[in-house]
Design a protein around this motif. Sequence first.
Motif, short mmCIF file in Angstrom:
data_model
loop_
_atom_site.label_atom_id
_atom_site.label_comp_id
_atom_site.label_asym_id
_atom_site.label_seq_id
_atom_site.Cartn_x
_atom_site.Cartn_y
_atom_site.Cartn_z
N ARG A 125 -33.07 32.03 -12.53
CA ARG A 125 -33.54 33.30 -13.00
C ARG A 125 -34.21 33.20 -14.36
NH1 ARG A 125 -31.27 38.17 -11.83
NH2 ARG A 125 -29.37 36.94 -10.93
N GLY A 126 -33.84 32.50 -15.37
CA GLY A 126 -34.22 32.48 -16.60
C GLY A 126 -33.87 33.76 -17.45
N VAL A 127 -34.19 33.72 -18.80
CA VAL A 127 -33.71 34.87 -19.41
C VAL A 127 -34.25 36.05 -19.21
CG1 VAL A 127 -33.06 33.24 -21.32
CG2 VAL A 127 -35.37 34.34 -21.35
N ASP A 128 -35.32 36.16 -18.48
CA ASP A 128 -36.29 37.42 -18.24
C ASP A 128 -36.12 37.72 -16.87
OD1 ASP A 128 -37.83 35.34 -17.74
OD2 ASP A 128 -39.42 36.26 -18.90
N GLY A 129 -35.79 36.84 -15.93
CA GLY A 129 -35.71 37.13 -14.57
C GLY A 129 -36.98 36.33 -14.03
#
Length: 211
Positions: free
Chosen positions: A99-103
Amino acid sequence: MIRDWHLPALMAAAVLASALATGFSQPSVSATGQPATSVRSLAAPADFAHIADPKARSAAYFTELGKVLTNPRCTNCHPATDRPRQGDEARLHQPPVFRGVDGFGLETLRCNACHGKANFDPARMPGHEAWHLAPAEMAWEGKTVSQICEQIKDPKRNGNRTLADLVEHIGKDTLVGWAWHPGPGRTPLPGTQEEAGALVEAWAESGAYCP
């Protein structure tokens, strides 16, 4: 030495090379042997007019909408973990992405490293200019229609959206709309985006009761 900023391009090339070497999966086909198209139309709000109890009728609208929301076209991007799923089988995304921090993926492998602004049908690569995962608080994978209903109308778990926002999001958002036009190898959502929009609007206007 391979620098970090080379990694997305190298990963995209690896994915394409693997697909060319092993052969792409065949598109889904119907019982007639033709390429699969959208499953039957969704019921219209008028089809529930025979339900006398307003609350039961409202819940029935959402139950019909649940055919969309629990479909892999939606749940693959609303996963229960930080990894998206893919295909009608809802298999874990390959190559492994997160996902990562921002999607939009980790810094070393962003979603748009492979996914372009539109579907790339020769490689059966889905695409949209805003391709990304839904926020973690909007995870639907493995949930019942009733659970999704309670979640989707809770601003703390729906991206801080009002009911009016939900009508706009489901009925008109182009990233949501992609799921009715997903390209080869992926079965489209049932009905049309307009039909889904009519259902969520009727549900919202009738009190947004859950099944």
